[in-house]
Design a protein around this motif. Structure first.
Motif, mmCIF file in Angstrom:
data_model
loop_
_atom_site.group_PDB
_atom_site.id
_atom_site.type_symbol
_atom_site.label_atom_id
_atom_site.label_comp_id
_atom_site.label_asym_id
_atom_site.label_seq_id
_atom_site.Cartn_x
_atom_site.Cartn_y
_atom_site.Cartn_z
ATOM 1 N N LEU A 48 44.464 -49.915 -35.608
ATOM 2 C CA LEU A 48 45.451 -50.989 -35.760
ATOM 3 C C LEU A 48 44.738 -52.223 -36.291
ATOM 4 O O LEU A 48 43.636 -52.559 -35.849
ATOM 5 N N THR A 49 45.360 -52.914 -37.225
ATOM 6 C CA THR A 49 44.708 -54.056 -37.863
ATOM 7 C C THR A 49 45.590 -55.289 -37.820
ATOM 8 O O THR A 49 46.819 -55.181 -37.662
ATOM 9 N N SER A 182 52.951 -38.036 -29.670
ATOM 10 C CA SER A 182 51.828 -38.489 -28.842
ATOM 11 C C SER A 182 51.964 -39.929 -28.358
ATOM 12 O O SER A 182 51.618 -40.236 -27.209
ATOM 13 N N THR A 183 52.446 -40.833 -29.200
ATOM 14 C CA THR A 183 52.554 -42.232 -28.782
ATOM 15 C C THR A 183 53.510 -42.366 -27.608
ATOM 16 O O THR A 183 53.247 -43.103 -26.648
ATOM 17 N N ASN A 184 54.615 -41.628 -27.666
ATOM 18 C CA ASN A 184 55.571 -41.654 -26.557
ATOM 19 C C ASN A 184 55.004 -40.955 -25.325
ATOM 20 O O ASN A 184 55.181 -41.425 -24.192
ATOM 21 N N TYR A 210 46.174 -45.493 -27.635
ATOM 22 C CA TYR A 210 46.993 -44.672 -28.522
ATOM 23 C C TYR A 210 46.172 -44.048 -29.648
ATOM 24 O O TYR A 210 45.241 -44.662 -30.157
ATOM 25 N N LYS A 211 46.571 -42.833 -30.038
ATOM 26 C CA LYS A 211 46.013 -42.236 -31.252
ATOM 27 C C LYS A 211 46.471 -43.022 -32.472
ATOM 28 O O LYS A 211 45.699 -43.244 -33.422
ATOM 29 N N ALA A 212 47.709 -43.396 -32.488
ATOM 30 C CA ALA A 212 48.284 -44.139 -33.615
ATOM 31 C C ALA A 212 47.645 -45.514 -33.750
ATOM 32 O O ALA A 212 47.205 -46.094 -32.756
ATOM 33 N N PRO A 213 47.610 -46.049 -34.981
ATOM 34 C CA PRO A 213 48.040 -45.449 -36.246
ATOM 35 C C PRO A 213 46.903 -44.807 -37.041
ATOM 36 O O PRO A 213 46.717 -45.093 -38.226
ATOM 37 N N HIS A 214 46.131 -43.954 -36.401
ATOM 38 C CA HIS A 214 45.018 -43.263 -37.065
ATOM 39 C C HIS A 214 45.531 -42.253 -38.086
ATOM 40 O O HIS A 214 46.640 -41.735 -37.975
ATOM 41 N N ARG A 215 44.714 -41.970 -39.088
ATOM 42 C CA ARG A 215 44.977 -40.902 -40.043
ATOM 43 C C ARG A 215 45.302 -39.602 -39.301
ATOM 44 O O ARG A 215 44.676 -39.352 -38.280
ATOM 45 N N VAL A 320 54.086 -47.637 -31.757
ATOM 46 C CA VAL A 320 53.178 -48.311 -30.824
ATOM 47 C C VAL A 320 53.859 -49.550 -30.249
ATOM 48 O O VAL A 320 53.844 -49.791 -29.041
ATOM 49 N N ASP A 321 54.483 -50.331 -31.108
ATOM 50 C CA ASP A 321 55.164 -51.546 -30.657
ATOM 51 C C ASP A 321 56.299 -51.214 -29.688
ATOM 52 O O ASP A 321 56.461 -51.871 -28.657
#
Length: 546
Positions: A48-49, A182-184, A210-215, A320-321
């Motif tokens: 996340l950036t 996965s995020t949920n 969280y894994k997200a938002p990874h490739r 994620v949000d």
């Protein structure tokens, strides 16, 4: 130790821990003063950036707002200059856990970096030892079983990267495939623990990663077509020509040309298995393999790949949000908001088309800067913003001080609790030391070290080149103009090199270039134990697999 406890010691206060209430009662000659030990929720998304968070502004803030993440900043402190000491997933996580640079915690690289040394101290162990209930949900990505947690449920497939859909979790030592997104799911685990498993009267420290938002940026089904009918804006330096940086920024495999079929969501032919399946999916990740629909020009293809990427990435951030909103609502509904420290961050920054890049690794701003915000109503003034230089090795001592945990463990990081209270110490750091070691996989980014002040970035790229770069961040915030050979900066270069030398010595990492190259060349092992017949993605990319 925070100001409250310092005052208590000066006054001869006897602190008595009350396990049943999670409170420390300070008995004085007059009347008892009760101070609660706060709960801690540490949330870290992967890759996340700041550019993807609307609280930081940027070109996506109105198109893809992040209201729940923004709420943490609005009700707490937003940090503008939190920096990663080694901008890659595993090493950053190791630095955060230990409060030490890679050279002390021993975790330098992702690829061939081995496993995190689980015998060393980490801050969750200190929380657990001091009576906190501790839990971990989501991504771990260190190759070892987590220590310091009463409960853990972490991604344990794809080399512990995890999968977006129907992922396998290691649940307290046993692997289990769980249906869903996965995020949920990681949030579901966290909510279940908060509601039904923890003791309600004891303080807790929960890590939600969280894994997200990874490739490979796979959105939840409901967000797959979220921005289908619009063209996302492009960063102003999307078409960077890398002039003056040809051997560094201009010689990588993280431009828009290196997205794979899997990244671009091409439909996989039926019947593929094993290495053939991997070869098909990762086609595009090697030089000369361009993935785009037939009939497009090079420029059209570049823009198409960016549009596919950025929409999928931001859709993952959307989930994620949403899930952070679930956590905040739980705290509100259960009267926990006031006494809970909530942290939102990432393992480093990420490129969203800036310099024509995706991924991270460089000392350049987009990957160096970590999103970071903290809400703690009892201490932090709402809507406060901080611009001090802070690094990821500072997280552990800060979280421990917030919890009133006095540890004898030595860390290279330093607590920034005074900054949270709105009082930056006069002797606070004015510069930080950065070092990236991995090469050539993944993404062919030259190993480099450097110094970052609030005004300048100086870096030395050293593996099979000898290149120095200097950026004036006030005049050139996008880092397009390498001024290392500009005569007017000669004294700046000399001064920064001396400061860098001191920082490397202080961090116990003033090795020779030969020693640094040896770290890059060393195969420390795999993060997971591979079967003898398993074909790795690296084998596919290097042509070792026929």
């Amino acid at each position: 130790m925070n100001k409250l406890l310092k005052l208590g010691l000066i006054c001869g206060v006897l602190l008595v821990s009350c396990k049943e209430t999670g409170k420390a009662i300070a008995y004085q000659s007059s009347k008892p003063v009760i101070t609660e030990r706060p709960n801690i929720i540490y949330i870290m998304a992967d890759d996340l950036t700041t550019q993807a968070i609307s609280a930081y502004g940027g070109i996506y803030k109105d198109i893809a707002p992040t209201p729940n993440i923004d709420r943490i900043a609005k009700e707490g402190m937003l940090f503008q200059d939190v920096l990663c000491t080694n901008a890659i997933c595993g090493p950053s996580r190791a630095a955060i856990l230990t409060g030490n640079y890679s050279n002390l915690n021993g975790y330098y690289k992702n690829e061939s970096g081995g496993k995190f040394d689980a015998s060393q101290w980490t801050f969750p162990q200190e929380f657990q030892k001091n009576g906190y209930q501790t839990s971990l949900f989501g991504k771990w990505h260190l190759g070892t079983e987590p220590k310091g947690f009463d409960v853990f449920k972490y991604h344990n497939s794809a080399g512990q990267q995890g999968h977006y859909w129907n992922p396998t979790y290691n649940i307290n030592g046993e692997d289990k495939k769980v249906e869903g997104y996965s995020t949920n799911l990681s949030t579901d685990f966290a909510m279940e623990w908060l509601e039904n498993e923890r003791k309600k009267d004891d303080p807790f420290m929960m890590v939600l990663q969280y894994k997200a938002p990874h490739r490979p940026w796979e959105p939840d089904t409901k967000y797959e077509q979220l921005w289908e009918d619009i063209e996302m804006p492009y960063p102003s330096n999307f078409n960077d020509d890398y002039k003056g940086r040809e051997l560094t920024a201009g010689d990588t495999e993280m431009t828009m040309d290196y997205f794979s079929r899997r990244d671009m969501k091409f439909e996989e032919p039926k019947g593929l298995q094993g290495k053939e399946k991997l070869k098909w999916a990762f086609y595009g990740a090697k030089p000369g393999e361009i993935v785009q629909p037939e009939g497009m020009t090079a420029e059209e293809g570049k823009k198409w790949r960016y549009q596919t990427y950025i929409k999928d990435y931001l859709a993952c951030v959307k989930s994620v949000d949403d899930n952070i909103g679930r956590v905040l609502k739980y705290l509100d509904d259960n009267n926990l908001t006031e006494n809970t420290v909530i942290v939102l961050t990432s393992d480093q920054g990420f490129y969203l088309g800036e310099h024509g890049f995706f991924d991270k690794r460089f000392i350049y701003e987009e990957s160096l800067r970590m999103p970071f915000m903290v809400r703690y109503p009892k201490m932090i003034k709402p809507e406060s913003v901080n611009n001090d230089i802070i690094t990821n090795i500072d997280f552990a001592p800060t979280l421990l001080e917030l919890a009133n945990i006095d540890t004898t463990q030595k860390m290279q990081g330093e607590s920034f609790v005074p900054i949270l209270e709105g009082d930056t110490p006069n002797d606070w750091k004015q510069a930080m030391y950065y070092h990236y070691y991995e090469f050539p996989y993944w993404h062919h980014v030259q190993p480099h070290y450097g110094i970052r002040t609030q005004k300048y970035t100086l870096a030395h790229f050293y593996y099979n080149i000898d290149v120095w770069e200097l950026y004036d961040l006030e005049k050139d915030p996008q880092q397009m103009n390498n001024v290392i050979n500009d005569p007017q900066y000669a004294s700046v270069v000399s001064e920064l090199k001396e400061q860098l030398k001191d920082l490397m010595k202080d961090s116990k990492n003033d090795k020779s270039l030969e020693e640094f190259r040896k770290i890059t060349d060393t195969d420390f092992g795999s993060i997971v134990d591979k079967k003898d017949d398993e074909t790795s993605v690296q084998d596919i990319l290097t042509g070792k697999s026929n």
